[in-house]
Design a protein around this motif. Structure first.
Motif, PDB file in Angstrom:
ATOM      1  N   GLN A 139       0.806  -1.222   0.000  1.00 44.12           N
ATOM      2  CA  GLN A 139       0.000   0.000   0.000  1.00 44.12           C
ATOM      3  C   GLN A 139       0.844   1.279   0.000  1.00 44.12           C
ATOM      4  N   LEU A 198       3.073   0.375  -3.965  1.00 46.13           N
ATOM      5  CA  LEU A 198       2.357   0.489  -5.249  1.00 46.13           C
ATOM      6  C   LEU A 198       2.249   1.939  -5.738  1.00 46.13           C
ATOM      7  N   PRO A 199       1.940   2.908  -4.855  1.00 46.55           N
ATOM      8  CA  PRO A 199       1.938   4.291  -5.341  1.00 46.55           C
ATOM      9  C   PRO A 199       3.290   4.686  -5.933  1.00 46.55           C
ATOM     10  N   LEU A 200       4.370   4.259  -5.274  1.00 48.94           N
ATOM     11  CA  LEU A 200       5.710   4.587  -5.775  1.00 48.94           C
ATOM     12  C   LEU A 200       5.983   3.907  -7.111  1.00 48.94           C
ATOM     13  N   ALA A 205      -4.904   5.345   7.652  1.00 43.95           N
ATOM     14  CA  ALA A 205      -5.451   5.549   6.297  1.00 43.95           C
ATOM     15  C   ALA A 205      -6.937   5.201   6.229  1.00 43.95           C
ATOM     16  N   ALA A 247      -9.903   0.278   3.159  1.00 43.23           N
ATOM     17  CA  ALA A 247      -9.415  -0.434   1.974  1.00 43.23           C
ATOM     18  C   ALA A 247      -7.892  -0.589   2.028  1.00 43.23           C
ATOM     19  N   ILE A 248      -7.213   0.399   2.580  1.00 42.00           N
ATOM     20  CA  ILE A 248      -5.759   0.336   2.739  1.00 42.00           C
ATOM     21  C   ILE A 248      -5.410  -0.605   3.891  1.00 42.00           C
ATOM     22  N   ARG A 249      -6.168  -0.478   4.985  1.00 40.92           N
ATOM     23  CA  ARG A 249      -5.882  -1.304   6.173  1.00 40.92           C
ATOM     24  C   ARG A 249      -6.067  -2.791   5.888  1.00 40.92           C
ATOM     25  N   ASN A 250      -6.963  -3.109   4.958  1.00 38.53           N
ATOM     26  CA  ASN A 250      -7.196  -4.516   4.626  1.00 38.53           C
ATOM     27  C   ASN A 250      -5.976  -5.173   3.993  1.00 38.53           C
ATOM     28  N   ARG A 251      -5.083  -4.381   3.432  1.00 34.29           N
ATOM     29  CA  ARG A 251      -3.919  -4.979   2.771  1.00 34.29           C
ATOM     30  C   ARG A 251      -2.582  -4.557   3.404  1.00 34.29           C
TER      31      ARG A 251
END
Lengths: 387, 272
Positions: free
Chosen positions: B34, B37-39, B99, B102-106
């Motif tokens: 999380q 992936l943005p990077l 966050a 949806a972010i915490r799930n991964r």
């Protein structure tokens, strides 16, 4: 190409994918499931939210190849889901959408809220929904829609989750054990940078000042600063390809943790011997990430202790555009700039045979693991919030 | 906005992961991805190989180890948000504020510690909890205090061939009090200022940390000790401002946010 197999909206699928393909692209391009919308593609907007193994997740922040064996549900898979049917109706009734771009992600997040937090009040709904952006509705309709579905379901079940109580003991005073000291922390070394948030600055531009001391007379430093190649040699990651007294071309490699960039650019140099000062104006581009930077560094040399030492004052003004500017995080740039200037000061000193610089004695220089090599102007801006 | 090409492997177990790390020096570990992936999507990071440890079984457990609880590195924030560990209630508080769901799930605990974003929650919370980061690598097993594990922005004490396998969180006594506060411009964003406090009379530990700085979280040991001895009486604006000034430089807005974060974290400590 790697083969990936998982259950998509209840149907087993198998496909060859490039590892770099994220789930959002895989769904849209490979399976024509265009209900999953791609907005920001770095996890901020929530438009691409899908469900993976029963939990909502960002399809733009999930590699398709990592979904092997998983159960993936997109908005198209919820056609016959009773909760989603209630939500669809409520979104219509409460005007929970206008353009509809955020709606697939909103609905999947909303369904998760309704099922996971069945007693959510407005405040909780808003907090839970904070990862999904909507530019049309102002959220009022969306929040009302979700609240109405929660109410409807409460009437049916009256089930509420008990929230666990926190430790209720009152604070009792005690004599603490002294904590074991870890990394050395020198408070004064952290006080080296000052930042200006001046109203007069053009939007997107930032300025900061920095200074350090080298154990050499001013004339020696002046001579060093006049030699582009020697200055470049003191800047980690900088490579000069061509230069004369007033201009330089080259490349600057930067690395910080997982982040890497290579800026190609040029600079114009002017020197003012009467004032012991100089100006470097430059610009560069990192073609890999499509980031551009431009900036101006003004330096001034001042004698201290009967010119046994020299104080170098730097004033840096810069601007950054592209991916790096987009990936903003406040405060980080300060640390990078501080470390880079400290490294530059250290390298200048050692090149002149002057030993360690007197100040700022950066604690981070003791760290044997300086993975990064950085550009002062660039780093300062990377994580700076744009004004 | 599309990542540049890389290879991807998901070794079946921890030994396989360590082997791959040893073999490929340019490899990058990915757990929840999380932050990575943005990077990758922005092409700010362009690794040649990703080693997926998100499903590595050995990194997925939460274990009661008597004096402490061992949290596997690949345990997600959401998993900690959803389970109440009786002697570590702060984990749930912190996890729930990271966050978005949806972010915490991964996103994972170990990933957050290894990524070492100065504004992240776990580096701050684990320092305040006095946790220990458990690391595995070529040289074997290492135990590193969470305070000091982060060296600077995106820099940790991890060697190239090492990975975080777990974090050991000491249990708190029933008399312990804690507080956690962060200033976010928008709910779920990385904070502008954050603070964490843990006071446990049983183990006589008093820890107060300031986070979301340019580098690692900074301890306010002296202030924490004074508060432990004197209680609420020791909490004064001047004392807090003084402690904050000693560890962090910044403009007046940053300074005020930091002082307020500390004050509000302490307020939770003393809340009825």
């Amino acid at each position: 190409m790697t083969t990936v197999a998982f259950t998509l909206n209840g149907v087993p699928i198998s496909a060859d994918v490039q590892p770099r393909t994220h789930l959002g692209d895989f769904l849209r391009d490979g399976h024509r499931l265009s209900g999953t919308h791609l907005g920001c593609e770095h996890g901020v907007c929530g438009a691409c939210t899908v469900q993976i193994n029963g939990a909502q997740a960002r399809s733009c922040l999930t590699l398709a190849v990592a979904c092997d064996g998983a159960e993936v549900m997109t908005i198209e898979g919820f056609d016959h889901d009773p909760v989603m049917a209630d939500l669809r109706e409520a979104f219509t009734t409460h005007h929970g959408l206008q353009c509809g771009f955020c709606t697939p992600g909103m609905l999947i997040a909303a369904r998760d809220i309704v099922l996971r937090v069945p007693d959510a009040a407005e405040k909780t709904i808003r907090r839970e929904l904070s990862g999904n952006l909507c530019r049309c509705t102002g959220y009022v309709g969306i929040v009302d829609a979700i609240a109405s579905v929660i109410e409807k379901r409460k009437e049916r079940t009256e089930a509420a989750l008990a929230t666990p109580a926190r430790t209720a003991a009152a604070f009792a005073t005690f004599e603490p054990i002294a904590p074991s000291s870890t990394a050395s922390r020198s408070p004064s070394s952290r006080e080296t940078l000052t930042f200006a948030r001046e109203a007069s600055l053009r939007p997107g531009w930032t300025r900061f000042d920095e200074s350090f001391v080298i154990h050499k007379p001013r004339a020696v430093i002046w001579e060093l600063f006049g030699d582009v190649r020697r200055v470049a040699a003191c800047l980690p990651g900088v490579e000069v390809t061509s230069c004369d007294d007033t201009s330089a071309k080259g490349r600057m490699m930067t690395k910080l943790g997982p982040i890497a960039a290579s800026f190609a650019g040029s600079a114009l140099i002017t020197r003012d011997p009467a004032n012991w000062s100089g100006t470097i104006v430059g610009a560069g581009t990192d073609s890999g990430s499509g980031s551009r930077t431009k900036g101006e560094i003004v330096y001034r040399l001042g004698p201290i202790e009967q010119d046994e030492m020299t104080r170098v004052d730097l004033s840096v003004l810069y601007n950054l555009q592209g991916s790096l500017a987009q990936f903003s995080r406040s405060g980080l740039a300060q640390e990078f700039a501080r470390q880079l200037v400290a490294k530059f000061a250290e390298n200048c000193s050692s090149q002149l045979g002057g030993g360690q610089p007197a100040a700022p004695a950066s604690q981070s220089l003791d760290v044997g693991k300086m993975l990064w090599l950085a550009s002062l102007a660039w780093l300062k801006q990377i994580f700076r919030r744009s004004n | 906005m599309k990542a540049s090409a890389f290879d991807y492997v998901r070794p079946p177990d921890l030994a396989g992961v360590l082997d791959m790390l040893r073999q490929f020096s340019g490899a990058k570990l990915i757990a929840g991805g999380q932050s990575l992936l943005p990077l990758l999507n922005l092409r700010l990071a362009r690794p040649t190989l990703l080693i997926d440890i998100g499903r590595t079984e050995a990194l997925r457990a939460i274990e009661d180890r008597g004096t402490h609880v061992r949290i596997g590195a690949a345990v997600t924030h959401a998993e900690l948000e959803d389970c109440l560990i009786p002697d570590c209630p702060m984990l749930r508080t912190v996890a729930g504020g990271i966050a978005y769901r949806a972010i915490r799930n991964r996103g994972t605990v170990g990933g957050s510690l290894a990524h070492a974003d100065p504004a992240a929650d776990w580096p701050l919370a684990m320092a305040a909890l006095g946790a220990t980061v458990v690391v595995e690598g070529k040289a074997g097993h290492r135990r590193l205090p969470a305070d000091g594990f982060m060296l600077g922005a995106f820099q940790t004490r991890l060697e190239e061939d090492e990975l975080v396998v777990a974090v050991d969180v000491p249990k708190l006594s029933p008399d312990a009090r804690y507080g956690y506060y962060k200033f976010c411009r928008k709910t779920g964003e990385f904070p502008e200022a954050s603070a964490a406090a843990v006071f446990d009379p049983f183990s006589r530990t008093a820890r107060l940390y300031l986070g979301a700085l340019s580098g690692p979280p900074q301890p306010l040991h002296d202030l924490a000790a004074t508060i432990a001895r004197q209680g609420l009486a020791a909490i004064a604006d001047v004392a807090i401002a003084d402690a904050v000034d000693r560890v962090a430089a910044g403009d007046s807005i940053e300074r005020r946010m930091r002082c307020a974060a500390v004050t509000r974290a302490l307020k939770e400590v003393f809340a009825e």
